[in-house]
Write an enzyme that holds these catalytic residues in place. Structure first.
Site, PDB file in Angstrom:
ATOM      1  N   HIS A  40       0.792  -1.237   0.000  1.00 17.58           N
ATOM      2  CA  HIS A  40       0.000   0.000   0.000  1.00 17.58           C
ATOM      3  C   HIS A  40       0.817   1.276   0.000  1.00 17.58           C
ATOM      4  O   HIS A  40       0.251   2.360  -0.077  1.00 17.58           O
ATOM      5  CB  HIS A  40      -0.945   0.019   1.200  1.00 17.58           C
ATOM      6  CG  HIS A  40      -0.222   0.274   2.503  1.00 17.58           C
ATOM      7  ND1 HIS A  40       0.504  -0.698   3.133  1.00 17.58           N
ATOM      8  CD2 HIS A  40      -0.096   1.385   3.254  1.00 17.58           C
ATOM      9  CE1 HIS A  40       1.037  -0.200   4.237  1.00 17.58           C
ATOM     10  NE2 HIS A  40       0.698   1.063   4.332  1.00 17.58           N
TER      11      HIS A  40
HETATM   12  C1  UD1 Z   1      -1.796   5.497   6.368  1.00 19.30           C
HETATM   13  C2  UD1 Z   1      -0.455   5.867   6.984  1.00 19.30           C
HETATM   14  C3  UD1 Z   1       0.540   4.745   6.732  1.00 19.30           C
HETATM   15  C4  UD1 Z   1       0.016   3.401   7.158  1.00 19.30           C
HETATM   16  C5  UD1 Z   1      -1.328   3.161   6.496  1.00 19.30           C
HETATM   17  C6  UD1 Z   1      -1.890   1.828   6.923  1.00 19.30           C
HETATM   18  C7  UD1 Z   1       0.097   8.279   6.975  1.00 19.30           C
HETATM   19  C8  UD1 Z   1       0.986   9.272   6.383  1.00 19.30           C
HETATM   20  N1  UD1 Z   1       0.100   7.064   6.390  1.00 19.30           N
HETATM   21  O1  UD1 Z   1      -1.622   5.450   4.968  1.00 19.30           O
HETATM   22  O2  UD1 Z   1       1.720   5.006   7.440  1.00 19.30           O
HETATM   23  O3  UD1 Z   1       0.918   2.384   6.789  1.00 19.30           O
HETATM   24  O4  UD1 Z   1      -2.205   4.239   6.877  1.00 19.30           O
HETATM   25  O5  UD1 Z   1      -3.102   1.557   6.354  1.00 19.30           O
HETATM   26  O6  UD1 Z   1      -0.577   8.562   7.933  1.00 19.30           O
HETATM   27  N2  UD1 Z   1      -9.188   5.075   2.629  1.00 19.30           N
HETATM   28  C9  UD1 Z   1     -10.404   4.458   2.660  1.00 19.30           C
HETATM   29  N3  UD1 Z   1     -10.905   4.078   3.864  1.00 19.30           N
HETATM   30  C10 UD1 Z   1     -10.258   4.292   5.026  1.00 19.30           C
HETATM   31  C11 UD1 Z   1      -9.015   4.956   4.996  1.00 19.30           C
HETATM   32  C12 UD1 Z   1      -8.477   5.332   3.787  1.00 19.30           C
HETATM   33  O7  UD1 Z   1     -11.024   4.242   1.640  1.00 19.30           O
HETATM   34  O8  UD1 Z   1     -10.781   3.902   6.098  1.00 19.30           O
HETATM   35  C13 UD1 Z   1      -8.615   5.462   1.321  1.00 19.30           C
HETATM   36  C14 UD1 Z   1      -8.900   6.888   0.967  1.00 19.30           C
HETATM   37  O9  UD1 Z   1      -9.117   6.960  -0.397  1.00 19.30           O
HETATM   38  C15 UD1 Z   1      -7.594   7.590   1.301  1.00 19.30           C
HETATM   39  C16 UD1 Z   1      -6.566   6.510   1.040  1.00 19.30           C
HETATM   40  O10 UD1 Z   1      -7.217   5.294   1.373  1.00 19.30           O
HETATM   41  O11 UD1 Z   1      -7.368   8.741   0.573  1.00 19.30           O
HETATM   42  C17 UD1 Z   1      -5.320   6.649   1.863  1.00 19.30           C
HETATM   43  O12 UD1 Z   1      -5.634   6.772   3.247  1.00 19.30           O
HETATM   44  P1  UD1 Z   1      -4.672   7.637   4.211  1.00 19.30           P
HETATM   45  O13 UD1 Z   1      -5.072   7.505   5.620  1.00 19.30           O
HETATM   46  O14 UD1 Z   1      -4.497   9.004   3.665  1.00 19.30           O
HETATM   47  O15 UD1 Z   1      -3.267   6.946   4.005  1.00 19.30           O
HETATM   48  P2  UD1 Z   1      -2.847   5.416   3.978  1.00 19.30           P
HETATM   49  O16 UD1 Z   1      -2.285   5.137   2.641  1.00 19.30           O
HETATM   50  O17 UD1 Z   1      -3.913   4.526   4.505  1.00 19.30           O
END
Ligand code: UD1
Length: 360
Positions: free
Chosen positions: A207
Site C-alpha cells: 500500500h
Molecule cells: C496510512 C499511513 C501509513 C500506514 C497506512 C496503513 C500516513 C501518512 N500514512 O496510509 O503510514 O501504513 O495508513 O493503512 O498517515 N481510505 C479508505 N478508507 C479508510 C481509509 C483510507 O477508503 O478507512 C482510502 C482513501 O481513499 C484515502 C486513502 O485510502 O485517501 C489513503 O488513506 P490515508 O489515511 O491518507 O493513508 P494510507 O495510505 O492509509
C-alpha cells in the site's frame, strides 16, 4: 490520579494502543484515560473491526477527519483535537507510530504545554520521500518522552542530539498484542474460506504510495507476483489505496493471487502465521513475521526496522522484479536462511514498561 489521553487514527495504530489501554485500565486506581480516534481511517475493515477483535473500548471522542491530502488531513486533525486537549488538560498525551494523526496530535499538545509520550520513537528509514519518515522526525523532535522498540532506535535519537534522559527503551508494544491474540486467531476459518488451508501459500500486503501510486513500479511488482504465484498461491488483502490504483492502471492478476478485502486483525494473523512466505511493504508486518519466525520479503529499498533483518526473518529486496522473484524462490526452495532470533523486549510486556515510564 493522572489523566492519559491516548490518540489513534489509522489501522497500524490500533494494535499498538490496545495493550496500553488495557494496562492503564489495570492501574485504574492511579490513571484515568481518554481515547481519541481521529477518524483518519474510517472503513469498518480499516478501523472498527480492529476495535472489536482487540477488545478496545469505543473511543470517547471521534474527530472524523477522514481522508485528504497530507496537509488537509494533518490540519483537520490539529483543528479538531485542539479543543479536546485544551479542555481535558491530560497529564500525558500518548501517540503511537508514524501516521499523520501522530504528528498532528503531537504538535497541538506540545503547544498547549501538555506532555507527549511517543510510542515507537527513534525508527528511521532515512528516506525523506516517505511521509512517515517526516512524521517520525517531527514527532521525536517534539515529544517529551521517547519510548523506543529496539536499541537501534535509541542510537538514532542519541545521534540526533536527543538528551538520553528523554529516551526509554521499552520494547515492541505491537508484539504484546500479537502474543495475546495468537491462540485466539487459530480458530479463524479464513484460510479455509480462501481455499489455502493445509496448502503452501504466500501472504502479501502492498500500500505504500512509492509502490502503488507509480504505474511502472506497481506493474513491475505485479509481474513478479505472477511469477511467484506459479509456485504458490498468494493471498492478497488489498488496501483501499491499492484497489483504487489497480483500477486506474488496469492491473489484473492471475487467479492464483487471491485478492480480498482488507482483513481484520485475527483473520490476518491466522493467514500470515500459516504462510510459507510473506511479501509486504508494511512496517508492522516486518516485525510481526520476525516475532513468529516467518520469512518476510520487504518490497522497499530501505527499512526503519533494521533489527528485523539483523536479528529476524526479514530481507529488504526492493522493487526489481528479478530480485523479488529470486528472493521468493530462495525461501520456497529452502536456500535462504535467517538469523531468526526474537529481539530484546519483544516479550509481551512492553505496555507495562510504557505505563511504568509514564508513572515515573
Ligand atoms: C496510512 C499511513 C501509513 C500506514 C497506512 C496503513 C500516513 C501518512 N500514512 O496510509 O503510514 O501504513 O495508513 O493503512 O498517515 N481510505 C479508505 N478508507 C479508510 C481509509 C483510507 O477508503 O478507512 C482510502 C482513501 O481513499 C484515502 C486513502 O485510502 O485517501 C489513503 O488513506 P490515508 O489515511 O491518507 O493513508 P494510507 O495510505 O492509509
Amino acid at each position: 490520579m493522572r489523566t492519559v489521553l491516548n490518540v489513534v487514527g489509522a489501522r497500524p495504530n490500533f494494535m499498538k494502543i490496545a495493550p496500553i489501554v488495557a494496562e492503564l485500565r489495570r492501574r485504574s486506581g492511579r490513571f484515568r484515560q481518554v481515547l481519541v480516534h481521529t477518524g483518519q481511517h474510517y472503513d469498518e475493515a480499516m478501523s472498527e473491526s480492529f476495535f472489536t477483535d482487540l477488545g478496545i473500548p469505543r473511543p470517547d471522542v471521534n474527530l472524523e477527519v477522514g481522508s485528504g491530502t497530507h496537509a488537509e488531513q494533518t490540519a483537520r486533525t490539529m483543528l479538531a483535537i485542539e479543543p479536546v486537549i485544551a479542555e481535558r488538560r491530560p497529564d500525558w498525551v500518548v501517540v503511537v507510530g508514524d501516521v499523520n494523526s501522530t504528528i498532528a496530535a503531537t504538535l497541538v499538545a506540545t503547544k498547549l504545554h501538555v506532555k507527549v509520550a511517543h510510542v515507537e520513537a527513534g525508527l528511521r528509514s532515512r528516506d525523506r520521500a516517505m511521509p512517515e519518515e517526516i512524521n517520525r522526525l517531527a514527532t521525536d523532535a517534539l515529544a517529551d518522552l521517547l519510548l523506543t522498540p529496539s536499541r537501534d532506535a535509541d542510537a538514532n535519537l542519541v545521534a540526533e542530539g536527543v538528551d538520553p534522559s528523554r529516551i526509554v527503551f521499552v520494547g515492541n508494544v505491537m508484539i504484546d498484542t500479537l502474543l495475546a491474540q495468537r491462540d485466539r486467531a487459530q480458530s479463524s476459518t479464513v484460510a479455509r474460506r480462501l481455499g489455502v488451508e493445509g496448502q503452501q501459500y504466500a501472504a502479501m500486503t502492498l500500500h505504500r504510495p512509492s509502490n502503488v501510486d507509480d504505474a511502472d513500479t506497481f506493474r513491475r511488482i505485479a509481474g513478479a507476483l505472477e511469477r511467484i504465484a506459479e509456485r504458490v498461491p498468494i493471498v492478497f488483502p488489498v488496501h483501499p489505496r491499492t484497489r483504487a490504483r489497480m483500477a486506474e492502471f488496469g492491473i489484473t492478476l492471475t487467479d492464483r493471487i487471491v485478492v480480498v478485502e482488507p482483513q481484520g486483525y485475527l483473520d490476518f494473523l491466522k493467514l500470515y502465521s500459516g504462510a510459507k512466505l510473506v511479501l509486504t511493504d508494511s512496517g508492522g508486518l516486518q516485525e510481526e513475521t520476525t516475532a513468529l519466525g516467518i520469512p518476510c520479503l520487504t518490497l522497499r529499498e530501505n527499512t526503519e526496522r533494521p533489527i528485523t533483518v539483523s536479528e529476524g526473518t526479514n530481507q529488504v529486496v526492493g522493487t526489481d522484479a528479478e530480485r523479488i522473484v529470486e528472493a521468493a524462490y530462495g525461501v520456497l526452495d529452502g536456500r535462504t536462511t535467517f538469523a531468526g532470533r526474537i529481539p530484546e523486549y519483544w516479550d509481551g510486556r512492553t505496555a507495562s514498561r510504557i505505563v511504568d515510564a509514564l508513572e515515573r
